[in-house]
Motif scaffolding. Structure first.
Motif, PDB file in Angstrom:
ATOM      1  N   VAL A   1       0.432  -1.195   0.364  1.00 44.49           N
ATOM      2  CA  VAL A   1       0.065  -0.026  -0.189  1.00 44.49           C
ATOM      3  C   VAL A   1       0.879   0.852   0.119  1.00 44.49           C
ATOM      4  N   GLU A   2       0.789   2.001  -1.253  1.00 43.97           N
ATOM      5  CA  GLU A   2       1.414   3.435  -1.428  1.00 43.97           C
ATOM      6  C   GLU A   2       1.078   4.406  -0.758  1.00 43.97           C
ATOM      7  N   SER A   3       2.081   5.275   0.096  1.00 40.05           N
ATOM      8  CA  SER A   3       0.877   6.564  -0.044  1.00 40.05           C
ATOM      9  C   SER A   3       2.121   7.559   0.369  1.00 40.05           C
ATOM     10  N   GLY A   4       1.555   8.883   0.343  1.00 36.71           N
ATOM     11  CA  GLY A   4       2.826  10.167  -0.152  1.00 36.71           C
ATOM     12  C   GLY A   4       2.304  10.873  -0.707  1.00 36.71           C
ATOM     13  N   GLY A   5       1.963  10.545  -1.920  1.00 38.58           N
ATOM     14  CA  GLY A   5       1.538  11.928  -2.687  1.00 38.58           C
ATOM     15  C   GLY A   5       0.563  12.713  -3.439  1.00 38.58           C
ATOM     16  N   ARG A   6       1.233  13.971  -3.479  1.00 37.37           N
ATOM     17  CA  ARG A   6       0.177  14.825  -3.692  1.00 37.37           C
ATOM     18  C   ARG A   6       0.499  15.952  -4.445  1.00 37.37           C
ATOM     19  N   LEU A   7       0.590  17.151  -4.762  1.00 37.90           N
ATOM     20  CA  LEU A   7       0.932  17.739  -6.220  1.00 37.90           C
ATOM     21  C   LEU A   7       2.144  18.862  -4.785  1.00 37.90           C
TER      22      LEU A   7
ATOM     23  N   ASN B   1      17.969  -8.172 -13.271  1.00 34.27           N
ATOM     24  CA  ASN B   1      17.538  -7.725 -13.816  1.00 34.27           C
ATOM     25  C   ASN B   1      15.697  -6.650 -13.771  1.00 34.27           C
ATOM     26  N   VAL B   2      16.402  -6.198 -12.590  1.00 34.46           N
ATOM     27  CA  VAL B   2      15.820  -5.634 -11.803  1.00 34.46           C
ATOM     28  C   VAL B   2      15.160  -4.326 -12.091  1.00 34.46           C
ATOM     29  N   GLN B   3      15.330  -4.224 -13.115  1.00 36.90           N
ATOM     30  CA  GLN B   3      14.478  -2.596 -13.339  1.00 36.90           C
ATOM     31  C   GLN B   3      13.734  -3.383 -14.853  1.00 36.90           C
ATOM     32  N   ALA B   4      12.946  -4.639 -14.960  1.00 31.39           N
ATOM     33  CA  ALA B   4      12.111  -5.741 -15.324  1.00 31.39           C
ATOM     34  C   ALA B   4      11.255  -5.328 -14.790  1.00 31.39           C
ATOM     35  N   SER B   5      10.120  -4.350 -15.307  1.00 33.85           N
ATOM     36  CA  SER B   5       9.138  -4.585 -14.768  1.00 33.85           C
ATOM     37  C   SER B   5       8.065  -5.844 -14.320  1.00 33.85           C
ATOM     38  N   GLY B   6       8.264  -6.986 -15.744  1.00 36.99           N
ATOM     39  CA  GLY B   6       7.572  -7.917 -15.885  1.00 36.99           C
ATOM     40  C   GLY B   6       8.204  -9.424 -14.692  1.00 36.99           C
ATOM     41  N   THR B   7       9.198  -8.655 -14.519  1.00 40.12           N
ATOM     42  CA  THR B   7       9.647  -9.652 -13.173  1.00 40.12           C
ATOM     43  C   THR B   7       8.954  -9.726 -11.395  1.00 40.12           C
ATOM     44  N   TYR B   8       8.502  -8.666 -12.020  1.00 40.18           N
ATOM     45  CA  TYR B   8       7.362  -8.517 -10.100  1.00 40.18           C
ATOM     46  C   TYR B   8       6.341  -9.167  -9.546  1.00 40.18           C
ATOM     47  N   LEU B   9       6.948  -9.522  -8.864  1.00 36.72           N
ATOM     48  CA  LEU B   9       5.287 -10.706  -8.245  1.00 36.72           C
ATOM     49  C   LEU B   9       4.155  -9.788  -7.039  1.00 36.72           C
ATOM     50  N   TYR B  10       4.650  -9.019  -7.229  1.00 33.71           N
ATOM     51  CA  TYR B  10       3.848  -8.072  -6.259  1.00 33.71           C
ATOM     52  C   TYR B  10       3.452  -6.479  -6.944  1.00 33.71           C
ATOM     53  N   TRP B  11       2.223  -5.627  -6.560  1.00 34.16           N
ATOM     54  CA  TRP B  11       2.422  -4.228  -6.591  1.00 34.16           C
ATOM     55  C   TRP B  11       1.209  -3.994  -5.895  1.00 34.16           C
ATOM     56  N   GLY B  12       1.486  -2.981  -5.496  1.00 36.65           N
ATOM     57  CA  GLY B  12       0.201  -1.656  -5.348  1.00 36.65           C
ATOM     58  C   GLY B  12      -0.072  -1.309  -5.685  1.00 36.65           C
ATOM     59  N   GLN B  13      -1.647  -0.546  -5.456  1.00 37.28           N
ATOM     60  CA  GLN B  13      -2.343   0.115  -6.315  1.00 37.28           C
ATOM     61  C   GLN B  13      -1.560   1.484  -6.846  1.00 37.28           C
ATOM     62  N   GLY B  14      -0.831   2.472  -6.000  1.00 33.21           N
ATOM     63  CA  GLY B  14      -0.077   3.450  -6.756  1.00 33.21           C
ATOM     64  C   GLY B  14      -0.655   4.205  -6.116  1.00 33.21           C
ATOM     65  N   THR B  15       0.720   5.581  -6.179  1.00 32.91           N
ATOM     66  CA  THR B  15       0.068   7.063  -5.679  1.00 32.91           C
ATOM     67  C   THR B  15       0.419   8.366  -6.328  1.00 32.91           C
ATOM     68  N   GLN B  16      -0.487   9.323  -6.675  1.00 35.82           N
ATOM     69  CA  GLN B  16      -0.314   9.815  -7.971  1.00 35.82           C
ATOM     70  C   GLN B  16       0.489  11.031  -7.393  1.00 35.82           C
ATOM     71  N   VAL B  17       1.645  11.148  -7.806  1.00 37.87           N
ATOM     72  CA  VAL B  17       2.362  12.575  -7.691  1.00 37.87           C
ATOM     73  C   VAL B  17       2.369  13.403  -9.012  1.00 37.87           C
ATOM     74  N   THR B  18       2.047  14.657  -8.415  1.00 33.98           N
ATOM     75  CA  THR B  18       2.322  15.973  -9.493  1.00 33.98           C
ATOM     76  C   THR B  18       2.531  17.225  -9.483  1.00 33.98           C
ATOM     77  N   VAL B  19       3.188  17.134 -10.094  1.00 37.41           N
ATOM     78  CA  VAL B  19       4.664  18.480  -9.841  1.00 37.41           C
ATOM     79  C   VAL B  19       4.011  19.562 -10.739  1.00 37.41           C
ATOM     80  N   SER B  20       3.648  20.728 -10.110  1.00 41.48           N
ATOM     81  CA  SER B  20       3.844  21.486 -10.817  1.00 41.48           C
ATOM     82  C   SER B  20       4.907  22.675 -11.319  1.00 41.48           C
ATOM     83  N   SER B  21       4.804  23.254 -12.686  1.00 40.72           N
ATOM     84  CA  SER B  21       5.926  24.043 -12.875  1.00 40.72           C
ATOM     85  C   SER B  21       5.658  25.695 -12.345  1.00 40.72           C
TER      86      SER B  21
END
Length: 124
Positions: free
Chosen positions: A5-11, A104-124
């Motif tokens: 479970v991810e957390s902490g994402g924001r604008l 090969n840790v950079q390959a997403s297909g090798t990962y078994l488990y994933w979280g639901q994601g957290t949105q990060v938005t960076v404004s200019s």
């Protein structure tokens, strides 16, 4: 089985900092390689950084090297992504992922488990 479970994402404004957290459940957390990926709208999911089972080895995408730091606390079943000097192009949904082994840790297909994601938005 590991649940993430991810957390902490924001604008946040460009040049700012943000720390993402990933809480993991499961007795075998400390044995897993942990990683962060991100996906911007209309783009493929891309590797951000990974840390091995004891935190002693890390790997980063060139685009974040020197700005982002991945770390873990096995006592708390937590993984973190400290993001500094943020840029608008860092805007994405950030995902935490887990797998066995360190290859090969950079390959997403090798990962078994994933979280639901957290949105990060960076404004200019």
């Amino acid at each position: 089985q590991v649940q993430l479970v991810e957390s902490g994402g924001r604008l946040v404004q460009a040049a700012g900092s943000l720390r993402l957290s990933c809480a993991a459940s499961g007795r075998t957390f400390s044995s897993y390689c942990m990683a962060w990926f991100r996906q911007a709208p209309g783009k493929e999911r891309e590797f951000v950084g990974a840390v091995n089972w004891n935190g002693g080895v890390t790997d980063y995408a060139d685009s974040v090297k020197g700005r982002f730091t991945i770390s873990r606390d096995n006592a708390k079943n937590m993984v973190y992504l400290q993001m500094n000097s943020l840029k608008p192009e860092d805007t994405a949904v950030y995902y935490c992922a887990a797998r066995n082994g360190w290859y090969n840790v950079q390959a997403s297909g090798t990962y078994l488990y994933w979280g639901q994601g957290t949105q990060v938005t960076v404004s200019s």
